[in-house]
Design a protein around this motif. Structure first.
Motif, PDB file in Angstrom:
ATOM      1  N   SER A  84       6.839 -19.513  -2.683  1.00  0.00           N
ATOM      2  CA  SER A  84       6.856 -18.385  -1.771  1.00  0.00           C
ATOM      3  C   SER A  84       5.530 -17.650  -1.854  1.00  0.00           C
ATOM      4  O   SER A  84       5.261 -16.970  -2.832  1.00  0.00           O
ATOM      5  N   VAL A  85       4.701 -17.816  -0.828  1.00  0.00           N
ATOM      6  CA  VAL A  85       3.412 -17.153  -0.824  1.00  0.00           C
ATOM      7  C   VAL A  85       3.609 -15.665  -0.595  1.00  0.00           C
ATOM      8  O   VAL A  85       2.899 -14.847  -1.146  1.00  0.00           O
ATOM      9  N   VAL A  86       4.599 -15.323   0.217  1.00  0.00           N
ATOM     10  CA  VAL A  86       4.879 -13.925   0.529  1.00  0.00           C
ATOM     11  C   VAL A  86       6.265 -13.586  -0.015  1.00  0.00           C
ATOM     12  O   VAL A  86       7.267 -14.075   0.476  1.00  0.00           O
ATOM     13  N   ASP A 101      -5.593 -12.291   2.490  1.00  0.00           N
ATOM     14  CA  ASP A 101      -5.395 -12.366   3.943  1.00  0.00           C
ATOM     15  C   ASP A 101      -4.225 -11.502   4.395  1.00  0.00           C
ATOM     16  O   ASP A 101      -4.301 -10.801   5.402  1.00  0.00           O
ATOM     17  N   TYR A 102      -3.133 -11.565   3.647  1.00  0.00           N
ATOM     18  CA  TYR A 102      -1.963 -10.763   4.004  1.00  0.00           C
ATOM     19  C   TYR A 102      -2.233  -9.277   3.786  1.00  0.00           C
ATOM     20  O   TYR A 102      -1.823  -8.441   4.589  1.00  0.00           O
ATOM     21  N   SER A 143       0.923 -16.770  12.505  1.00  0.00           N
ATOM     22  CA  SER A 143       1.748 -17.408  11.483  1.00  0.00           C
ATOM     23  C   SER A 143       1.909 -16.493  10.270  1.00  0.00           C
ATOM     24  O   SER A 143       3.011 -16.314   9.749  1.00  0.00           O
ATOM     25  N   LYS A 144       0.814 -15.891   9.845  1.00  0.00           N
ATOM     26  CA  LYS A 144       0.868 -14.977   8.702  1.00  0.00           C
ATOM     27  C   LYS A 144       1.701 -13.735   9.031  1.00  0.00           C
ATOM     28  O   LYS A 144       2.518 -13.288   8.230  1.00  0.00           O
ATOM     29  N   LEU A 154       6.635  -6.503   7.697  1.00  0.00           N
ATOM     30  CA  LEU A 154       6.278  -6.065   9.052  1.00  0.00           C
ATOM     31  C   LEU A 154       7.490  -6.124   9.960  1.00  0.00           C
ATOM     32  O   LEU A 154       8.508  -6.728   9.630  1.00  0.00           O
ATOM     33  N   VAL A 155       7.339  -5.503  11.125  1.00  0.00           N
ATOM     34  CA  VAL A 155       8.347  -5.556  12.181  1.00  0.00           C
ATOM     35  C   VAL A 155       7.630  -6.019  13.440  1.00  0.00           C
ATOM     36  O   VAL A 155       6.526  -5.575  13.736  1.00  0.00           O
TER      37      VAL A 155
END
Length: 175
Positions: A84-86, A101-102, A143-144, A154-155
């Motif tokens: 899980s990157v995020v 990047d995120y 994608s991110k 985010l929403v």
């Protein structure tokens, strides 16, 4: 006294020599550019391969038991599950668990909220980050952003328009 035609021929010869010199220089620069592009592409491929190997190592090690005496260093280490990157957002989770990047996407949206400018599209993000708003770059950002939406950071208030989730705060991550 030289003739006008002779003077013109002399200037034409000088201009022709200059054109030839510039063409040779342009050919040399073009050759250097090709070498640099090949080297750059090799590094991109190498980075991609290393990422694949690391990802496959994580997947292979998933079934192995943890060594005896291994401790979890912090709650943040637990936040990101393997593969899980995020991580899923939860109250108090710091932005430092996200890749640069995120974090950059979140920072842009925080700035936007602070200025009262509302949601941001991925094309607008690309421009904010100094990227060319070409489809490849925009889709990578989309994608991110979608991954951040899926994990609660985010929403997507309207199709393709992103804003921070209600409780996600600034870079400290505290709500």
């Amino acid at each position: 006294m030289p003739s006008v035609v002779g003077l013109l021929e002399q200037r034409e010869l000088t201009a022709r020599r200059r054109v030839d010199e510039l063409r040779e220089e342009a050919d040399r620069i073009h050759a250097e550019l090709e070498v640099a592009e090949r080297e750059w592409n090799e590094w991109v491929v190498a980075r991609s391969r290393v990422g694949e190997v690391l990802a496959s190592d994580e997947a292979a090690g998933e079934d192995l038991p943890a060594p005896a005496g291994q401790r979890v260093l912090s709650e943040q280490a637990d936040a990101a599950k393997s593969k899980s990157v995020v991580p899923v957002w939860r109250a108090g989770l710091s932005w430092s668990v996200l890749s640069v990047d995120y974090q950059r996407i979140l920072r842009a949206l925080v700035d936007r909220n602070r200025l009262g400018q509302g949601p941001l599209s991925c094309q607008e993000m690309a421009v904010c980050f100094g990227l060319d708003p070409v489809p490849g770059k925009v889709e990578a950002l989309r994608s991110k952003a979608k991954r951040l939406v899926a994990r609660g950071w985010l929403v997507e208030s309207a199709p393709g328009r992103f804003t921070l989730a209600k409780d996600v705060a600034g870079p400290g991550g505290a709500s």
